[in-house]
Scaffold this active site. Structure first.
Site, mmCIF file in Angstrom:
data_model
loop_
_atom_site.group_PDB
_atom_site.id
_atom_site.type_symbol
_atom_site.label_atom_id
_atom_site.label_comp_id
_atom_site.label_asym_id
_atom_site.label_seq_id
_atom_site.Cartn_x
_atom_site.Cartn_y
_atom_site.Cartn_z
ATOM 1 N N GLU A 180 0.836 -1.201 0.000
ATOM 2 C CA GLU A 180 0.000 0.000 0.000
ATOM 3 C C GLU A 180 0.871 1.252 0.000
ATOM 4 O OE1 GLU A 180 -0.080 -2.596 1.990
ATOM 5 O OE2 GLU A 180 -2.019 -2.886 2.981
ATOM 6 N N CYS A 207 -2.474 -4.000 7.128
ATOM 7 C CA CYS A 207 -2.093 -4.405 8.480
ATOM 8 C C CYS A 207 -2.486 -3.340 9.497
ATOM 9 C CB CYS A 207 -0.600 -4.692 8.554
ATOM 10 S SG CYS A 207 0.447 -3.256 8.267
ATOM 11 N N TRP A 217 20.434 -33.860 -20.979
ATOM 12 C CA TRP A 217 19.388 -33.045 -20.395
ATOM 13 C C TRP A 217 18.064 -33.451 -20.978
ATOM 14 C CZ3 TRP A 217 20.835 -30.432 -16.357
ATOM 15 C CH2 TRP A 217 22.143 -29.961 -16.255
ATOM 16 N N ARG A 223 13.597 -22.243 -7.380
ATOM 17 C CA ARG A 223 14.427 -22.290 -6.167
ATOM 18 C C ARG A 223 14.382 -20.950 -5.439
ATOM 19 N NH1 ARG A 223 19.987 -25.419 -8.197
ATOM 20 N NH2 ARG A 223 18.969 -27.444 -8.536
ATOM 21 N N THR A 255 20.831 -38.271 -5.182
ATOM 22 C CA THR A 255 21.062 -37.220 -6.176
ATOM 23 C C THR A 255 22.390 -36.511 -5.933
ATOM 24 O OG1 THR A 255 18.707 -36.852 -6.541
ATOM 25 C CG2 THR A 255 20.164 -35.003 -7.005
ATOM 26 N N ASP A 257 25.218 -37.099 -8.796
ATOM 27 C CA ASP A 257 25.445 -35.996 -9.736
ATOM 28 C C ASP A 257 26.398 -34.928 -9.213
ATOM 29 O OD1 ASP A 257 23.512 -37.374 -11.113
ATOM 30 O OD2 ASP A 257 21.883 -35.992 -10.638
ATOM 31 N N ARG A 268 21.113 -20.065 -9.330
ATOM 32 C CA ARG A 268 21.932 -19.399 -10.353
ATOM 33 C C ARG A 268 21.006 -18.696 -11.333
ATOM 34 N NH1 ARG A 268 23.920 -24.486 -9.687
ATOM 35 N NH2 ARG A 268 23.318 -25.265 -11.733
#
Lengths: 415, 415
Positions: free
Chosen positions: B82, B106, B222, B236, B248, B252, B259
């Site tokens: 606001e 609020c 990929w 993320r 995982t 990997d 990023r």
């Protein structure tokens, strides 16, 4: 029904808006790219009824580049797109007009007369055509007739190079490449038929988000929603033949006909039926009620031929085939059989076993995947039999088009 | 970055066009539904930086219903939506103005002062707010402060019922239902946090069309394209914590950080690491370089606690858990642990084993599926462990939103 294959065309050209703005009564200037986009869109209206002819669409612009009319090839044996677009225009309107058509105007006098000869006698200035006629005996002849009459006949992809292009400019080079791709897609059945003497084969399936067509117990009703299921009948209606495996027929006892409002078409049905099980119990099945006997075809293992022969009221349309060492039919043989019987396009609907064979043999040109927003867990997919040793071997689909089916998604692609 | 959750809002309100037409210098009349749609869209701009606060957006209309300004809550601890929308407007412009805001202003004076008190002192006529403040101790208090000052404070969903609505009409009733749904989605993290004291849990995966996350040999690079992979970093960045399984990390050796150009945020990382394998080899892994140690959390089987304790340089952030009879951790316990450590939202990225557990335990609120247009065949999926006996038990996803990632598709849904 909107054809999913022209979705990118819709967004690239704001086609919905553009179509609402053009009419025969208001003057609206459009360029050649826009005209060709509209012509392609028009052509798809004939999808259900033009086989074995190609779908063709046409747009006519007046001498100032204003939209005049549009038309498409509606039914096999009836008027071609150019005639439908031109027939209601008078000679005054057509003075210096440009005819934009997705395929080179036909030279020969067939069922409906030669379009090239028809245009020759009108006061139009120019014909821009999308693709050269793929029949090598006549390709270029239609264009030549028009040129011989002192008019311009220009292949769409060559239009930008001409200085005259400036008066009716093509939007830009990327338009040209994109539209050329769309022209090839529009004519995909026809081009394959002519160039390779084989039918265009589409795979269709309904899948959960996690790629399943059915649970392990073969339960599959219903994965997709009503909108998807209706559209699946549209897909049947734009193909000449429908291929299913015997398992699907015996398990689900489906009708496998075209149930679409306003469409009375009956397609051909091909059952891959190695052990002649469907063949032998045909009269008791729903497919017997939904299809004329002459429209049903069987592919039966040579080993089961005796059983088939001894069945009363046998069919004429049976292909006896030997299975390969891997225990499956060579699918291209089935396609050849269908093509020789006039089927220019085939839709393979499964079940899972049949689709797995198609994917393993890579015996298809296009996929139509209806993706439902559900998770089904362990079950039967269309690619379970495909074992890849490396990601580099994955089947990369191309020319992706997507269409929202409410919460489902229809994704179609070339392979 | 466009948030996939407001895709339907874009199409329903022609938002792209609408946003291009509004500015502080041109007078453009918009109705309350449009204003709320813009406010919701604004709010998403704060997605990466407002946690543990909710995303909030605000639009101000002048006394005649013309657009004046918009604003959103940008960073936790800084000005509320606001204030950002109102701060550059003078009292003359604000005469009889309407403030449209996604959440009740609020009441309390916290880090930034009370928005309700701020509005009270301005010559605005009316506040229309999307949702009541879910904190029951203060809910309704903000609205009351404004009402006590002789102004109107109206919940969006109740606005249509009022006769004054006619001067600034809401478009129609279906708009109201749709926008209410969009308001709930905008505040989904916050509402769950407040109502159930638990974090909002999103599952994210990249899949082939046939539902595979990797080949049987775990190869997965990929599946999706660069656009999808960039968007995954956006996901993320809008969650407080990232959950992965030990498999995982060990297989990997990924960085698992954010990023994304222009974003320097470091999220928290939670590794489900039953046998303390990642824990013990942490210093040698890429995650050790990409994350501050205090931001890395481990979930380790109680049976492996001795091994973990004896590891030099042990972490403080370890949860020791007992596996259930089925051999897996109760995921809700992990979520509780994270929530107590300030994480209001969690993104679960896999691998396949971890995602299968989430789906089996139904321990998630939202899915983000990146669907690539490739067929991978037999491989590892996220739902392989789910065995359904009937289609009626399938997991039906709701509130589907889709976003094109070039040829890939991002589909998000609530469960």
């Amino acid at each position: 029904m909107v054809d999913v294959r022209c979705q990118k065309l819709y967004s690239a050209f704001g086609l919905k808006q553009l179509l609402s703005e053009i009419s025969s009564t208001t003057k609206k200037k459009i360029n050649i790219s826009q005209a060709m986009a509209i012509a392609i869109h028009e052509a798809y209206q004939g999808a259900q009824n033009v086989s074995p002819n190609p779908m063709v669409g046409c747009v006519v612009l007046d001498g100032h580049g204003n939209f005049l009319s549009k038309g498409y090839h509606q039914v096999y044996g009836s008027a071609h797109a150019e005639i439908n677009a031109l027939k209601d225009l008078d000679r005054e309107q057509l003075q210096d007009a440009t005819v934009v058509v997705t395929l080179e105007p036909c030279a020969h006098v067939g069922k409906t007369g030669s379009c090239a000869l028809f245009i020759r006698d009108l006061p139009v200035k120019r014909v821009v055509y999308g693709l050269v006629d793929p029949f090598h005996l006549v390709s270029g002849k239609g264009a030549q007739i028009i040129k011989d009459a002192g008019k311009e006949a220009i292949l769409f992809s060559e239009f930008t190079d001409r200085s005259e292009g400036k008066t009716t400019p093509i939007m830009n080079q990327s338009d040209t490449a994109f539209i050329n791709q769309q022209l090839e897609i529009l004519a995909e059945n026809f081009l394959l038929n002519v160039r390779q003497s084989k039918p265009f084969v589409s795979l269709k399936w309904a899948q959960s988000l996690d790629g399943k067509m059915a649970l392990k117990n073969y339960e599959s009703q219903w994965i997709t929603n009503a909108t998807s299921r209706t559209y699946a009948h549209y897909l049947r209606s734009i193909h000449d033949g429908l291929i299913v495996g015997a398992g699907t027929v015996l398990r689900d006892n489906p009708k496998l006909n075209i149930r679409l409002e306003g469409v009375s078409k009956e397609g051909k049905l091909i059952v891959i039926d190695p052990d002649a099980e469907v063949f032998k119990s045909f009269e008791k099945l729903e497919i017997a009620k939904a299809h004329k006997k002459e429209n049903v075809f069987f592919v039966i293992d040579t080993k089961a031929s005796q059983a088939a022969d001894s069945t009363p009221g046998s069919f004429k349309n049976v292909l006896f085939l030997n299975k390969s060492e891997s225990g499956f039919f060579p699918l291209e043989e089935i396609h050849k059989f269908c093509f020789e019987r006039g089927m220019k396009s085939l839709l393979v609907e499964g079940g899972p076993g049949t689709l797995n064979q198609y994917i393993l043999q890579k015996a298809f040109n296009r996929t139509y995947a209806f993706i439902a927003s559900v998770i089904m867990g362990d079950g039967l997919g269309y690619s379970d039999d495909l074992q890849l040793s490396s990601m580099s071997k994955k089947i990369q689909l191309k020319n992706i088009e997507k269409l929202d089916m409410d919460d489902d998604t229809l994704l179609t692609a070339l392979v």
